[in-house]
Design a protein around this motif. Structure first.
Motif, mmCIF file in Angstrom:
data_model
loop_
_atom_site.group_PDB
_atom_site.id
_atom_site.type_symbol
_atom_site.label_atom_id
_atom_site.label_comp_id
_atom_site.label_asym_id
_atom_site.label_seq_id
_atom_site.Cartn_x
_atom_site.Cartn_y
_atom_site.Cartn_z
ATOM 1 N N CYS A 71 0.871 -1.182 0.000
ATOM 2 C CA CYS A 71 0.000 0.000 0.000
ATOM 3 C C CYS A 71 0.901 1.222 0.000
ATOM 4 O O CYS A 71 1.316 1.697 1.053
ATOM 5 C CB CYS A 71 -0.926 -0.014 1.227
ATOM 6 N N ASN A 72 1.244 1.723 -1.210
ATOM 7 C CA ASN A 72 2.193 2.832 -1.299
ATOM 8 C C ASN A 72 1.534 4.134 -1.738
ATOM 9 O O ASN A 72 2.208 5.071 -2.128
ATOM 10 C CB ASN A 72 3.328 2.488 -2.266
ATOM 11 N N TRP A 73 0.191 4.189 -1.710
ATOM 12 C CA TRP A 73 -0.478 5.437 -2.024
ATOM 13 C C TRP A 73 -0.723 6.202 -0.727
ATOM 14 O O TRP A 73 -0.649 5.668 0.375
ATOM 15 C CB TRP A 73 -1.796 5.187 -2.753
ATOM 16 N N ASN A 74 -1.032 7.472 -0.874
ATOM 17 C CA ASN A 74 -1.278 8.309 0.292
ATOM 18 C C ASN A 74 -2.659 8.009 0.863
ATOM 19 O O ASN A 74 -3.670 8.295 0.235
ATOM 20 C CB ASN A 74 -1.179 9.790 -0.095
ATOM 21 N N ARG A 75 -2.690 7.440 2.052
ATOM 22 C CA ARG A 75 -3.951 7.105 2.690
ATOM 23 C C ARG A 75 -4.479 8.322 3.436
ATOM 24 O O ARG A 75 -3.771 8.974 4.184
ATOM 25 C CB ARG A 75 -3.772 5.924 3.651
ATOM 26 N N ALA A 76 -5.742 8.613 3.175
ATOM 27 C CA ALA A 76 -6.330 9.834 3.737
ATOM 28 C C ALA A 76 -6.379 9.753 5.257
ATOM 29 O O ALA A 76 -6.759 8.745 5.841
ATOM 30 C CB ALA A 76 -7.734 10.025 3.183
ATOM 31 N N LYS A 77 -5.987 10.845 5.921
ATOM 32 C CA LYS A 77 -6.018 10.935 7.380
ATOM 33 C C LYS A 77 -6.872 12.105 7.849
ATOM 34 O O LYS A 77 -6.765 12.524 8.990
ATOM 35 C CB LYS A 77 -4.592 11.086 7.927
ATOM 36 N N ASN A 78 -7.704 12.623 6.938
ATOM 37 C CA ASN A 78 -8.520 13.769 7.329
ATOM 38 C C ASN A 78 -9.951 13.359 7.642
ATOM 39 O O ASN A 78 -10.826 14.200 7.723
ATOM 40 C CB ASN A 78 -8.501 14.842 6.231
ATOM 41 N N GLY A 79 -10.201 12.070 7.788
ATOM 42 C CA GLY A 79 -11.504 11.602 8.233
ATOM 43 C C GLY A 79 -11.471 11.294 9.724
ATOM 44 O O GLY A 79 -10.687 11.874 10.477
ATOM 45 N N ARG A 80 -12.310 10.366 10.128
ATOM 46 C CA ARG A 80 -12.356 10.003 11.545
ATOM 47 C C ARG A 80 -11.865 8.589 11.809
ATOM 48 O O ARG A 80 -11.426 8.279 12.912
ATOM 49 C CB ARG A 80 -13.791 10.130 12.064
ATOM 50 N N TYR A 81 -11.950 7.708 10.827
ATOM 51 C CA TYR A 81 -11.661 6.291 11.051
ATOM 52 C C TYR A 81 -10.370 5.896 10.339
ATOM 53 O O TYR A 81 -10.020 6.435 9.286
ATOM 54 C CB TYR A 81 -12.809 5.412 10.557
ATOM 55 N N VAL A 82 -9.670 4.936 10.938
ATOM 56 C CA VAL A 82 -8.467 4.341 10.370
ATOM 57 C C VAL A 82 -8.736 2.849 10.215
ATOM 58 O O VAL A 82 -9.454 2.250 11.025
ATOM 59 C CB VAL A 82 -7.251 4.588 11.276
ATOM 60 N N PHE A 83 -8.158 2.238 9.181
ATOM 61 C CA PHE A 83 -8.465 0.848 8.877
ATOM 62 C C PHE A 83 -7.187 0.028 8.809
ATOM 63 O O PHE A 83 -6.210 0.409 8.165
ATOM 64 C CB PHE A 83 -9.220 0.752 7.543
ATOM 65 N N ASP A 84 -7.221 -1.092 9.513
ATOM 66 C CA ASP A 84 -6.140 -2.072 9.518
ATOM 67 C C ASP A 84 -6.786 -3.433 9.303
ATOM 68 O O ASP A 84 -7.238 -4.076 10.242
ATOM 69 C CB ASP A 84 -5.369 -2.018 10.838
ATOM 70 N N TRP A 85 -6.846 -3.871 8.054
ATOM 71 C CA TRP A 85 -7.622 -5.056 7.691
ATOM 72 C C TRP A 85 -6.879 -6.330 8.048
ATOM 73 O O TRP A 85 -5.714 -6.507 7.674
ATOM 74 C CB TRP A 85 -7.938 -5.053 6.200
ATOM 75 N N LYS A 86 -7.574 -7.213 8.772
ATOM 76 C CA LYS A 86 -7.016 -8.503 9.168
ATOM 77 C C LYS A 86 -8.050 -9.595 8.894
ATOM 78 O O LYS A 86 -9.260 -9.357 8.938
ATOM 79 C CB LYS A 86 -6.653 -8.526 10.661
ATOM 80 N N ALA A 87 -7.545 -10.801 8.611
ATOM 81 C CA ALA A 87 -8.428 -11.935 8.355
ATOM 82 C C ALA A 87 -9.117 -12.352 9.648
ATOM 83 O O ALA A 87 -8.484 -12.426 10.701
ATOM 84 C CB ALA A 87 -7.648 -13.105 7.769
ATOM 85 N N THR A 88 -10.399 -12.629 9.563
ATOM 86 C CA THR A 88 -11.159 -13.035 10.745
ATOM 87 C C THR A 88 -11.350 -14.540 10.848
ATOM 88 O O THR A 88 -11.587 -15.060 11.930
ATOM 89 C CB THR A 88 -12.548 -12.367 10.729
ATOM 90 N N ASP A 89 -11.243 -15.254 9.719
ATOM 91 C CA ASP A 89 -11.520 -16.687 9.737
ATOM 92 C C ASP A 89 -10.552 -17.424 8.823
ATOM 93 O O ASP A 89 -10.950 -18.315 8.078
ATOM 94 C CB ASP A 89 -12.972 -16.947 9.327
ATOM 95 N N GLY A 90 -9.295 -17.038 8.858
ATOM 96 C CA GLY A 90 -8.318 -17.692 8.005
ATOM 97 C C GLY A 90 -8.501 -17.304 6.544
ATOM 98 O O GLY A 90 -9.089 -16.278 6.201
ATOM 99 N N GLU A 91 -8.005 -18.160 5.669
ATOM 100 C CA GLU A 91 -8.007 -17.850 4.242
ATOM 101 C C GLU A 91 -9.389 -17.927 3.609
ATOM 102 O O GLU A 91 -9.592 -17.396 2.513
ATOM 103 C CB GLU A 91 -7.077 -18.825 3.507
#
Length: 526
Positions: A472-492
């Motif tokens: 993820c090498n694009w500029n991720r917006a930080k002018n909102g309220r939420y931040v996202f860190d996506w992780k797998a919840t049930d394996g593959e």
């Protein structure tokens, strides 16, 4: 006197001949390939039957990404006896995700037709190169977005629940329209279709699968509906098979279990309690921790999550000690017997809104014991209890853990620039009033999902769940309220949940976000 012969000439001639011979052999073992639209380095290496690492060794610049018109040198196998034809432009250039299993082996997933003519996943084991980070390919120039929200078009009389759903839908729609206004930043053409998932007087949906036909292809991103049953229903519609499906309300992490491509953007209780346990364990090693368990059914998940996380940390640090105290909103007799007047009392109260009445009783208990030293840790919902005395929260070093929704004062006064307030003003104008947390969540998650989808295609949630390292090498917006860190919840085989959390502590009557050094479990990029 005869001419003297130089003894080095034969040797130089031999080395020159060997050099030219090796150069010719190397040239014979290489071919060039002109990159076509939507092609990836992995797909090109696979089509020629060569190792991806060998391709990168010969073209080191390609690790940063390739684009149409680039020319790659292809290393051929030494024993290759026939010329390999490059892939044609008509071939499907979609590349499957690879999940490393063992040394030199992996699981490849292909999109293949079934006997009935439908498309499905097919698994097979093959030899794959060692895992490398996958850079963005920017393979999509058109993104199709379907938004499912209950507007209840044509209905004048609504029940209280239906009226509330329509208010949430209007908040979400305002946030989505605000995010779509920035589509030029993505460099992609957007095809958007809003579908009404409200019910008519007969109890049927006001939208139908036929409404997706006019989009000109399969849906890449789907947002909503708000209800769980409708969420599952629209996932079965034609064209939704490979869509990145985003939930707009907190339907729980189980929504993503066993469902590839489903995204739950709301931070779940397990991630919050893990971050809180890590912070308390780091700050209070050697002290006695009091876990206040209310026994309320709405707090059981939070209490169990903190208890499990604490046990994992206690297994690594023998100085971590925790006592569990059962308390109730009617009285704190058991807590009074556990308090100490000679050392600091570290109180941890998992759970949120269910503890509202208990918070008032605890405040009274702390005020009565003004000679005692307290430190209190709680869920983020406690920050919303306006009846809690600010001076008391200041004295006890009140610290909460939450998943976003309201910016802390440290962000508003320092790191956040005027772009946030410009967005807030535009959001109010689009909504015709305050949009609330649903509007901000819809805006923030759509901007994040659009960037991921345009960069890596609609299968990026499947790739992340299978362990592929996507860059993820694009500029991720930080002018909102939420931040996202996506992780797998049930394996593959499951979807993704947001595990971004933050710790906030009141200091000088302001909510300050603790930096990442204060907590190893903090995943917020601020």
């Amino acid at each position: 006197m005869g001419m003297m012969r130089c003894p080095l000439l034969p040797r130089c001639g031999f080395f020159l001949c060997a050099f030219f011979l090796l150069t010719e052999v190397a040239a014979q073992q290489q071919v060039t390939h002109s990159v076509l639209r939507k092609e990836t380095a992995y797909g090109i290496a696979k089509s020629y039957g060569v190792d991806l690492n060998a391709l990168y060794d010969l073209n080191p610049w390609a690790e940063g990404g390739i684009r149409k018109g680039d020319v790659l040198r292809i290393p051929m196998q030494p024993n290759a006896s026939q010329e390999v034809d490059p892939p044609s432009a008509e071939e499907d250039v979609r590349q499957p995700a690879v999940l490393p299993k063992e040394e030199g082996a992996g699981l490849e997933r292909d999109w293949v037709p079934t006997e009935e003519g439908a498309m499905t996943w097919s698994d097979r084991v093959q030899d794959v190169p060692r895992g490398r980070p996958v850079p963005p390919t920017w393979s999509l120039d058109t993104v199709r977005l379907a938004v499912f929200l209950p507007f209840f078009t044509g209905r004048d009389s609504l029940s209280r629940q239906e009226a509330r759903l329509r208010e949430i839908a209007e908040d979400c729609a305002a946030g989505i329209r605000l995010a779509l206004g920035d589509d030029q930043r993505l460099g992609a053409h957007l095809i958007v279709r809003f579908l009404d998932t409200g019910l008519d007087t007969a109890g049927s949906l006001l939208c139908a699968p036929e409404d997706l036909v006019g989009m000109g292809g399969p849906v890449h991103i789907a947002m909503g509906p708000l209800k769980r049953s409708q969420f599952f229903e629209v996932r079965e519609w034609p064209g939704m098979e490979r869509a990145v499906h985003v939930a707009l309300t907190d339907l729980g992490s189980r929504l993503a279990e066993g469902r590839q491509g489903v995204l739950m953007p709301y931070s779940q209780v397990s991630a919050r309690m893990e971050a809180l346990a890590a912070h308390v364990a780091m700050r209070h090693s050697g002290e006695r921790i009091l876990l206040l368990a209310t026994g309320d059914i709405r707090n059981l998940d939070a209490e169990a999550a903190f208890r499990d996380a604490w046990l994992r940390h206690a297994a690594q640090d023998s100085l971590l000690v925790m006592n569990e105290v059962e308390v109730a909103s009617r009285g704190l007799g058991a807590l009074r017997d556990s308090l100490s007047d000679v050392r600091r009392n570290v109180l941890v109260v998992p759970g949120g809104k269910a503890n509202r009445s208990f918070a008032g009783v605890l405040q009274t208990e702390i005020q009565l014991g003004d000679s005692l030293d307290f430190v209190v840790y709680a869920d983020g919902d406690w920050k919303k209890f306006d009846f809690l005395d600010p001076e008391l929260r200041e004295r006890i070093g009140f610290t909460v853990v939450d998943g976003g929704g309201v910016l802390p004062d440290s962000i508003m006064g320092a790191a956040m620039d005027s772009s946030h307030f410009c967005l807030a003003r535009e959001l109010v104008a689009l909504r015709g009033g305050p949009a609330g947390s649903y509007g901000w969540m819809s805006h923030d998650v759509l901007r994040d999902v659009l960037a991921w989808t345009v960069a890596h295609g609609p299968d990026w949630p499947v790739d992340l769940a299978q362990g592929t390292r996507l860059i993820c090498n694009w500029n991720r917006a930080k002018n909102g309220r939420y931040v996202f860190d996506w992780k797998a919840t049930d394996g593959e085989d499951g979807g993704l949940v947001n595990e971004a959390v933050r710790l906030l502590r009141q200091e000088d009557f302001k909510w300050l976000e603790l930096n990442q050094q204060d907590s190893e479990a903090s995943t917020s990029p601020y």
